[in-house]
Write a protein that holds these residues in place. Sequence first.
Motif, short mmCIF file in Angstrom:
data_model
loop_
_atom_site.label_atom_id
_atom_site.label_comp_id
_atom_site.label_asym_id
_atom_site.label_seq_id
_atom_site.Cartn_x
_atom_site.Cartn_y
_atom_site.Cartn_z
N SER A 1 0.84 -1.20 0.00
CA SER A 1 0.00 0.00 0.00
C SER A 1 0.87 1.25 0.00
O SER A 1 2.07 1.21 0.30
N GLU A 2 0.25 2.37 -0.32
CA GLU A 2 1.00 3.63 -0.29
C GLU A 2 1.54 3.91 1.10
O GLU A 2 2.68 4.38 1.25
N ALA A 3 0.76 3.61 2.12
CA ALA A 3 1.23 3.83 3.50
C ALA A 3 2.44 2.96 3.82
O ALA A 3 3.40 3.42 4.45
N GLU A 4 2.41 1.70 3.38
CA GLU A 4 3.54 0.81 3.61
C GLU A 4 4.78 1.30 2.86
O GLU A 4 5.90 1.27 3.38
N LEU A 5 4.59 1.75 1.62
CA LEU A 5 5.70 2.25 0.83
C LEU A 5 6.35 3.44 1.53
O LEU A 5 7.59 3.51 1.66
N ARG A 6 5.54 4.37 1.97
CA ARG A 6 6.08 5.56 2.64
C ARG A 6 6.80 5.19 3.93
O ARG A 6 7.84 5.78 4.27
N ARG A 7 6.28 4.21 4.65
CA ARG A 7 6.93 3.79 5.89
C ARG A 7 8.30 3.21 5.61
O ARG A 7 9.28 3.57 6.27
N VAL A 8 8.40 2.30 4.62
CA VAL A 8 9.68 1.66 4.31
C VAL A 8 10.69 2.71 3.84
O VAL A 8 11.86 2.70 4.27
N ILE A 9 10.27 3.60 2.94
CA ILE A 9 11.18 4.64 2.46
C ILE A 9 11.68 5.50 3.61
O ILE A 9 12.87 5.80 3.73
N ASP A 10 10.76 5.89 4.48
CA ASP A 10 11.12 6.74 5.61
C ASP A 10 12.10 6.04 6.55
O ASP A 10 13.10 6.63 6.98
N GLU A 11 11.82 4.77 6.86
CA GLU A 11 12.68 4.04 7.78
C GLU A 11 14.07 3.81 7.19
O GLU A 11 15.09 4.03 7.86
N ALA A 12 14.11 3.35 5.93
CA ALA A 12 15.40 3.04 5.32
C ALA A 12 16.23 4.30 5.10
O ALA A 12 17.42 4.34 5.40
N HIS A 13 15.60 5.34 4.59
CA HIS A 13 16.31 6.61 4.37
C HIS A 13 16.82 7.17 5.70
O HIS A 13 17.98 7.61 5.79
N GLY A 14 15.97 7.12 6.72
CA GLY A 14 16.36 7.65 8.01
C GLY A 14 17.51 6.89 8.64
O GLY A 14 18.29 7.46 9.42
N ALA A 15 17.65 5.60 8.30
CA ALA A 15 18.73 4.78 8.84
C ALA A 15 20.00 4.86 8.01
O ALA A 15 20.98 4.16 8.29
N GLY A 16 20.01 5.71 6.98
CA GLY A 16 21.22 5.92 6.19
C GLY A 16 21.38 5.03 4.98
O GLY A 16 22.44 5.03 4.35
N TRP A 17 20.33 4.28 4.62
CA TRP A 17 20.41 3.38 3.48
C TRP A 17 20.11 4.12 2.18
O TRP A 17 19.36 5.09 2.15
N GLN A 18 20.69 3.61 1.11
CA GLN A 18 20.29 3.99 -0.24
C GLN A 18 19.10 3.12 -0.62
O GLN A 18 18.98 1.97 -0.16
N LEU A 19 18.21 3.64 -1.46
CA LEU A 19 17.05 2.88 -1.91
C LEU A 19 17.13 2.66 -3.41
O LEU A 19 17.40 3.59 -4.17
N GLY A 20 16.88 1.42 -3.86
CA GLY A 20 16.79 1.08 -5.28
C GLY A 20 15.45 0.41 -5.49
O GLY A 20 15.29 -0.78 -5.20
N ILE A 21 14.46 1.14 -5.98
CA ILE A 21 13.06 0.73 -5.91
C ILE A 21 12.54 0.25 -7.27
O ILE A 21 12.66 0.95 -8.27
N HIS A 22 11.96 -0.93 -7.28
CA HIS A 22 11.31 -1.50 -8.46
C HIS A 22 10.00 -0.76 -8.71
O HIS A 22 9.07 -0.83 -7.90
#
Length: 545
Positions: free
Chosen positions: A329-350
């Motif tokens: 869901s959009e809410a789940e997507l935003r949560r994952v992006i927020d958590e990963a970005h906040g923890a210093g990770w790079q994101l590579g999203i399909h």
Amino acid sequence: MIGAALLTLLVVGAPGCVRQPEAVDLLLHGGNVLTQSETAPQASALAVRGDRIVAVGGEELLTRYRATRTLDLAGRSVLPGFIDSHTHISGRPPHHIDLAGIGSIAELQARVTARAAELPTGAWITGYGWSEDELAEGRRPLRADLDAAAPDNPVVLTRAGGHSAVASTRALALADIDADTPEPEGGVIEREADGTPNGIIRERQDLVTRLVPDTPPAALRDSLIAALRDQFRHGITSLVQASDRIDYFPEWQAAYAEHAGTLPRASVQLAWEGPEAMAAFGRVSGDGDEHLRVGAIKVFVDGGFTGPAAYTREPYKGQPDYRGKLNLSEAELRRVIDEAHGAGWQLGIHAIGDAAIELTVAALVDTLQRRPRADHRHYLNHFTVMPGAETLSAMAEHGIAITQQPNFTFTLEGRYVDNLDGHRLETNNPLRTPLRYGIHLALSSDILPIGPLLGLEAAVSRRGMSGRVFGADERLTMAEALAGYTIRGAWLTREEHLKGSLEPGKLADFVLLAKDPLTTAPDAVADIDVLATYLGGREVYRAEP
């Protein structure tokens, strides 16, 4: 008075006055060196000491350096080793069948029957790589085809691309999938007119594959190493493993601890498993060394086009009620992006469909505005259906990059023609438009197929398998395409200072080609032979004479 000739002799012969040639391990000369360096894009010679380039220039390098080994290129071309920034490499269990390149359902059946003869009755048979666009029958294999080939074994065979599979009747029964089974979340069970499953499952083939017994990772290591080394045959010296789990990363570490220097350099994307699990993992994107690194977090927003299940704004051609599927869901997507970005990770999203792309970019922009981070290098994998101008502008403004697969325009032509129309068909897998907006664009294969040379040809020709040209305005020049498969791929993993171009101080990763791709006809680039591949100055592949 000393004569002029004697004076000259004395000066030249004086200790320290004559520059002695420097020792190097390898000197290539007499060729066409396409450096991918902005300051010196072409040269004819290259000197290597250890695993690094020490000089790039002309034939004067023959007098400046004394080499243990000298190679006359005889006019052939040298390029930086190709970087496949989105691929999938794995070990193969004994019950697995390689179906890449098969030409008919009859051939597929023969391979299944042969494998069934090698296994106990009732043992699972798996496989990967079939494509209906390459089959003489002009259709997909269905459960009845598998039943005829191996009536006593459950069989599940995944289509090339990994977004759909066909399962036999026995496999469907073991998974409790029948006419009464409801549609799974995020996927499709294809059915006959009476509701009976025809064997094809889109996106949720895990409903069946979850039943296949696990093979211990250590038992897959030899085949994983073989698959990695096979990349050298294509001129690939670096790759991004496009999806894996944190509990499997130790297998990558074990393989590279034993074989570093003889395997392509790898960056491994990982699934997000929540803040606690990722903190316990103890690493973030970029950790590692020049051989093996932790890559970006992989998030699957929507499905693919081999199903199809990519999430689009407009309905699919001929399917007025179907726009594909979101995997979260959009809410789940935003949560994952927020958590990963906040923890210093790079994101590579399909993100493949235009609706999925727009949703993803909006979520990334929201996080970046609330939690700014310089040089984050988040990127989208695929980017198949062109999003709107607002999304493209937002990507450029916020530094959201793309790794694109131009080879999809070739190999998935049939899927696009069947499911897309108009502008979105013509601009499938856009290349020129993202560059025009100033978006960083790398190129990769997603193993459809692996070879970068087909990807380069597709990028400059925009031809499908039929010969039809799609959206000629989206073509790249060959120079741009080569950058996408070299230096721009290195940027995605923050390694542009180490590789991706042939410059002094960088790793001596390069490929020797039989022809110059810059001067080869666009429709003949895929036929250029890879003659040799070098990793850190060492030859790791040579074509048979």
